[in-house]
Design a protein around this motif. Structure first.
Motif, PDB file in Angstrom:
ATOM      1  N   GLY A  42       0.842  -1.197   0.000  1.00 37.91           N
ATOM      2  CA  GLY A  42       0.000   0.000   0.000  1.00 37.91           C
ATOM      3  C   GLY A  42       0.876   1.246   0.000  1.00 37.91           C
ATOM      4  N   ARG A  43       0.369   2.290   0.611  1.00 35.88           N
ATOM      5  CA  ARG A  43       1.077   3.575   0.550  1.00 35.88           C
ATOM      6  C   ARG A  43       2.409   3.550   1.289  1.00 35.88           C
ATOM      7  NH1 ARG A  43      -4.353   5.909   0.667  1.00 35.88           N
ATOM      8  NH2 ARG A  43      -4.680   6.863  -1.374  1.00 35.88           N
ATOM      9  N   VAL A  44       2.406   3.000   2.499  1.00 32.59           N
ATOM     10  CA  VAL A  44       3.653   2.981   3.275  1.00 32.59           C
ATOM     11  C   VAL A  44       4.673   2.028   2.638  1.00 32.59           C
ATOM     12  CG1 VAL A  44       4.687   2.394   5.505  1.00 32.59           C
ATOM     13  CG2 VAL A  44       2.531   3.650   5.443  1.00 32.59           C
TER      14      VAL A  44
ATOM     15  N   ASP B  79       1.649  -8.594  -1.562  1.00 29.24           N
ATOM     16  CA  ASP B  79       0.338  -8.112  -1.104  1.00 29.24           C
ATOM     17  C   ASP B  79      -0.688  -9.213  -1.369  1.00 29.24           C
ATOM     18  OD1 ASP B  79      -0.617  -4.977  -0.442  1.00 29.24           O
ATOM     19  OD2 ASP B  79      -2.245  -6.341  -0.989  1.00 29.24           O
TER      20      ASP B  79
ATOM     21  N   ILE C  49      -3.680  -8.400  -2.510  1.00 27.28           N
ATOM     22  CA  ILE C  49      -4.478  -7.947  -3.662  1.00 27.28           C
ATOM     23  C   ILE C  49      -3.733  -8.298  -4.953  1.00 27.28           C
ATOM     24  CG2 ILE C  49      -5.458  -5.929  -4.841  1.00 27.28           C
ATOM     25  CD1 ILE C  49      -5.775  -4.628  -2.110  1.00 27.28           C
TER      26      ILE C  49
ATOM     27  N   ARG D 188      -1.698  -5.659  -7.520  1.00 25.58           N
ATOM     28  CA  ARG D 188      -1.171  -4.449  -6.880  1.00 25.58           C
ATOM     29  C   ARG D 188       0.361  -4.484  -6.743  1.00 25.58           C
ATOM     30  NH1 ARG D 188      -3.403  -1.497  -1.463  1.00 25.58           N
ATOM     31  NH2 ARG D 188      -4.802  -0.527  -2.930  1.00 25.58           N
TER      32      ARG D 188
ATOM     33  N   TYR E 140       3.832 -15.660  -0.819  1.00 26.02           N
ATOM     34  CA  TYR E 140       4.855 -15.499   0.229  1.00 26.02           C
ATOM     35  C   TYR E 140       6.117 -16.320  -0.058  1.00 26.02           C
ATOM     36  CZ  TYR E 140       1.718 -13.038   3.449  1.00 26.02           C
ATOM     37  OH  TYR E 140       0.914 -12.115   4.045  1.00 26.02           O
TER      38      TYR E 140
ATOM     39  N   THR F  48       4.146  -3.911   6.402  1.00 23.55           N
ATOM     40  CA  THR F  48       3.243  -2.746   6.414  1.00 23.55           C
ATOM     41  C   THR F  48       1.821  -3.201   6.097  1.00 23.55           C
ATOM     42  OG1 THR F  48       3.346  -2.133   4.081  1.00 23.55           O
ATOM     43  CG2 THR F  48       5.163  -1.393   5.445  1.00 23.55           C
ATOM     44  N   ALA F  49       1.568  -4.486   6.244  1.00 22.52           N
ATOM     45  CA  ALA F  49       0.241  -5.028   5.929  1.00 22.52           C
ATOM     46  C   ALA F  49      -0.721  -4.727   7.071  1.00 22.52           C
ATOM     47  CB  ALA F  49       0.334  -6.533   5.720  1.00 22.52           C
ATOM     48  N   GLY F  50      -1.879  -4.227   6.727  1.00 24.13           N
ATOM     49  CA  GLY F  50      -2.853  -3.960   7.774  1.00 24.13           C
ATOM     50  C   GLY F  50      -3.899  -2.990   7.293  1.00 24.13           C
TER      51      GLY F  50
ATOM     52  N   THR G  76       5.294  -1.835  10.682  1.00 21.99           N
ATOM     53  CA  THR G  76       4.651  -0.528  10.880  1.00 21.99           C
ATOM     54  C   THR G  76       3.160  -0.659  11.186  1.00 21.99           C
ATOM     55  OG1 THR G  76       3.925  -0.260   8.594  1.00 21.99           O
ATOM     56  CG2 THR G  76       6.110   0.540   9.116  1.00 21.99           C
ATOM     57  N   THR G  77       2.605  -1.845  11.018  1.00 21.49           N
ATOM     58  CA  THR G  77       1.160  -2.021  11.182  1.00 21.49           C
ATOM     59  C   THR G  77       0.698  -1.484  12.536  1.00 21.49           C
ATOM     60  OG1 THR G  77       1.377  -4.006   9.852  1.00 21.49           O
ATOM     61  CG2 THR G  77      -0.703  -3.721  11.046  1.00 21.49           C
ATOM     62  N   ASN G  78      -0.329  -0.672  12.518  1.00 23.01           N
ATOM     63  CA  ASN G  78      -0.832  -0.063  13.759  1.00 23.01           C
ATOM     64  C   ASN G  78      -1.951  -0.863  14.406  1.00 23.01           C
ATOM     65  OD1 ASN G  78       0.636   2.273  14.490  1.00 23.01           O
ATOM     66  ND2 ASN G  78      -0.106   3.252  12.610  1.00 23.01           N
TER      67      ASN G  78
HETATM   68  N1  APR Z   1      -0.695  -9.920   3.483  1.00 17.18           N
HETATM   69  C1  APR Z   1      -0.189  -9.002   2.651  1.00 17.18           C
HETATM   70  N2  APR Z   1      -0.699  -7.771   2.472  1.00 17.18           N
HETATM   71  C2  APR Z   1      -1.800  -7.472   3.153  1.00 17.18           C
HETATM   72  C3  APR Z   1      -2.409  -8.364   4.064  1.00 17.18           C
HETATM   73  C4  APR Z   1      -1.810  -9.640   4.210  1.00 17.18           C
HETATM   74  N3  APR Z   1      -2.311 -10.557   5.033  1.00 17.18           N
HETATM   75  N4  APR Z   1      -3.477  -7.743   4.609  1.00 17.18           N
HETATM   76  C5  APR Z   1      -3.560  -6.517   4.078  1.00 17.18           C
HETATM   77  N5  APR Z   1      -2.548  -6.339   3.193  1.00 17.18           N
HETATM   78  C6  APR Z   1      -2.236  -5.166   2.377  1.00 17.18           C
HETATM   79  C7  APR Z   1      -3.441  -4.462   1.779  1.00 17.18           C
HETATM   80  O1  APR Z   1      -3.933  -5.169   0.652  1.00 17.18           O
HETATM   81  C8  APR Z   1      -2.850  -3.104   1.407  1.00 17.18           C
HETATM   82  O2  APR Z   1      -2.315  -3.091   0.083  1.00 17.18           O
HETATM   83  O3  APR Z   1      -1.640  -4.143   3.180  1.00 17.18           O
HETATM   84  C9  APR Z   1      -1.707  -2.930   2.409  1.00 17.18           C
HETATM   85  C10 APR Z   1      -1.903  -1.753   3.355  1.00 17.18           C
HETATM   86  O4  APR Z   1      -1.784  -0.598   2.604  1.00 17.18           O
HETATM   87  P1  APR Z   1      -2.635   0.750   2.851  1.00 17.18           P
HETATM   88  O5  APR Z   1      -4.060   0.393   3.053  1.00 17.18           O
HETATM   89  O6  APR Z   1      -2.245   1.725   1.797  1.00 17.18           O
HETATM   90  O7  APR Z   1      -2.109   1.254   4.282  1.00 17.18           O
HETATM   91  P2  APR Z   1      -0.773   2.090   4.580  1.00 17.18           P
HETATM   92  O8  APR Z   1      -1.090   3.530   4.597  1.00 17.18           O
HETATM   93  O9  APR Z   1       0.325   1.599   3.723  1.00 17.18           O
HETATM   94  O10 APR Z   1      -0.511   1.658   6.107  1.00 17.18           O
HETATM   95  C11 APR Z   1      -0.179   0.322   6.438  1.00 17.18           C
HETATM   96  O11 APR Z   1       1.107   0.894   8.369  1.00 17.18           O
HETATM   97  O12 APR Z   1       1.471   2.976   9.301  1.00 17.18           O
HETATM   98  C12 APR Z   1       0.714   1.813   9.371  1.00 17.18           C
HETATM   99  O13 APR Z   1      -1.430   2.531  10.283  1.00 17.18           O
HETATM  100  C13 APR Z   1      -0.768   2.069   9.155  1.00 17.18           C
HETATM  101  O14 APR Z   1      -1.467  -0.128   9.849  1.00 17.18           O
HETATM  102  C14 APR Z   1      -1.241   0.714   8.730  1.00 17.18           C
HETATM  103  C15 APR Z   1      -0.033   0.171   7.927  1.00 17.18           C
END
Ligand code: APR
Length: 308
Positions: free
Chosen positions: A8-10, A30, A32, A35, A62, A74-76, A115-117
């Motif tokens: 995702g973004r992070v 990811d 998705i 992506r 994986y 950063t998944a979450g 980083t996941t919150n």
């Molecule tokens: N395995 C892999 N990727 C996953 C999984 C998983 N089990 N679950 C979710 N994802 C992916 C989502 O598909 C998405 O592309 O994690 C990505 C998260 O990206 P964003 O929604 O853009 O979130 P982002 O802003 O990157 O933040 C990620 O870091 O800073 C923290 O609070 C923030 O918990 C959040 C995390």
């Protein structure tokens, strides 16, 4: 190879900065479909334009992370309207547990930075699920909180943020504990250089700026986290033994055990080398204790739900 789980973004911002530093080849993962592959293509094109030699790949499997020595998680998901903090906690803990199983299977010798919150609680879940030494499981965000403190202090002082050594302790979030007395400029504490009002303002901005970014643009920060993650990745890959503020499992430091909190650490090859214990005064000790109460509540809640 550096693996980034969550494209995702992070995750993609981190990949961008890591690519610029040519630390190593990068794998984006990811759930998705499309992506990570699409992001990897775009980043790969940028690398070609910039004349960089590292490769970026994307995958939904994986297994492709096999042999990775550094894994960034950063998944979450962010909190959705109507969702309680407990529900988010449980949801992201579930993701972290699944991710941990795959890291254990495919990258058993890696260093993990996540980083996941809520990051402190998620670091605890990751640590428990991996069962590794605490030196190899590190939560990111202290760099971000400290960077924000340096940013706002630098504006007040009219000097470069690079000349400020910022200290923020405790939990990452609204209850973080910035410590102006131990944040220094050329060795001088901020408290000797700025008025109490200015300090109060800097602390407030530091604590609230994450939420302000989300409010202004509709989604949370990614450039700050991406930049900080790249610096931490660099310290691990190059064995720099640099000091960062990061979330680690405390083992007696500052009087805490079996909890995760932001503290200064030395980071190098193999992960965390040491927690640096700062000479806190009584008020600061109470501040840290108060801040970590929120993390303790989350860990207790995870334990009650059988998730940690
Ligand atoms: N395995 C892999 N990727 C996953 C999984 C998983 N089990 N679950 C979710 N994802 C992916 C989502 O598909 C998405 O592309 O994690 C990505 C998260 O990206 P964003 O929604 O853009 O979130 P982002 O802003 O990157 O933040 C990620 O870091 O800073 C923290 O609070 C923030 O918990 C959040 C995390």
């Amino acid at each position: 190879m550096i693996t980034i789980i969550g494209s995702g973004r992070v995750g993609t911002s981190a990949a961008n900065y890591m690519m610029l530093k040519e630390l190593d080849d990068i794998l984006l993962i990811d759930i998705i479909e499309g992506r990570p592959q699409g992001e990897a293509l775009d980043l790969g094109h940028a690398g070609a334009i910039l004349g960089l030699s590292v490769r970026v790949k994307g995958s939904n499997d994986y297994k492709d992370m096999e042999g990775s020595d550094l894994v960034i998680v950063t998944a979450g998901f962010p909190r959705k309207p109507g969702m309680t903090r407990e529900e988010l906690l449980a949801k992201n803990a579930g993701i972290i547990k699944e991710v941990a199983k795959n890291i254990k299977r495919y990258a058993p010798d890696s260093i993990v930075i996540l980083t996941t919150n809520p990051v402190d609680a998620m670091t605890y879940v990751m640590y428990k699920e991996l069962g590794w030494d605490r030196s190899r499981v590190i939560g990111f965000s202290g760099v971000l909180d400290a960077g924000r403190l340096a940013y706002y202090a630098s504006l007040k002082l009219g000097i470069s943020p690079a000349s400020i050594v910022p200290i923020v302790l405790g939990m990452h979030g609204q209850k973080m504990y910035p410590v102006p007395r131990l944040s220094t400029v050329g060795g001088a504490p901020l408290t000797t250089l700025l008025s109490e009002d200015d300090i109060r303002e800097i602390v407030k901005e530091t604590v609230e700026s994450g939420a302000r970014i989300t409010e202004l643009r509709g989604y949370s920060s990614n450039f700050g986290p991406g930049a900080g993650l790249a610096l931490m990745a660099e310290a691990v890959k190059k064995g720099y033994n640099k000091v960062f503020i990061a979330s680690v499992v405390l083992d007696g430091e500052y009087g805490f055990r079996d909890i995760v909190g932001e503290v200064p650490i030395i980071l190098g090859a193999g992960g965390m080398k040491k927690v640096i214990e700062l000479p806190l005064n009584e008020e600061e000790k109470r501040g840290l204790e108060e801040s970590l109460k929120s993390v303790r509540a989350m860990i207790d809640s995870l334990k009650e739900q059988g998730l940690a």
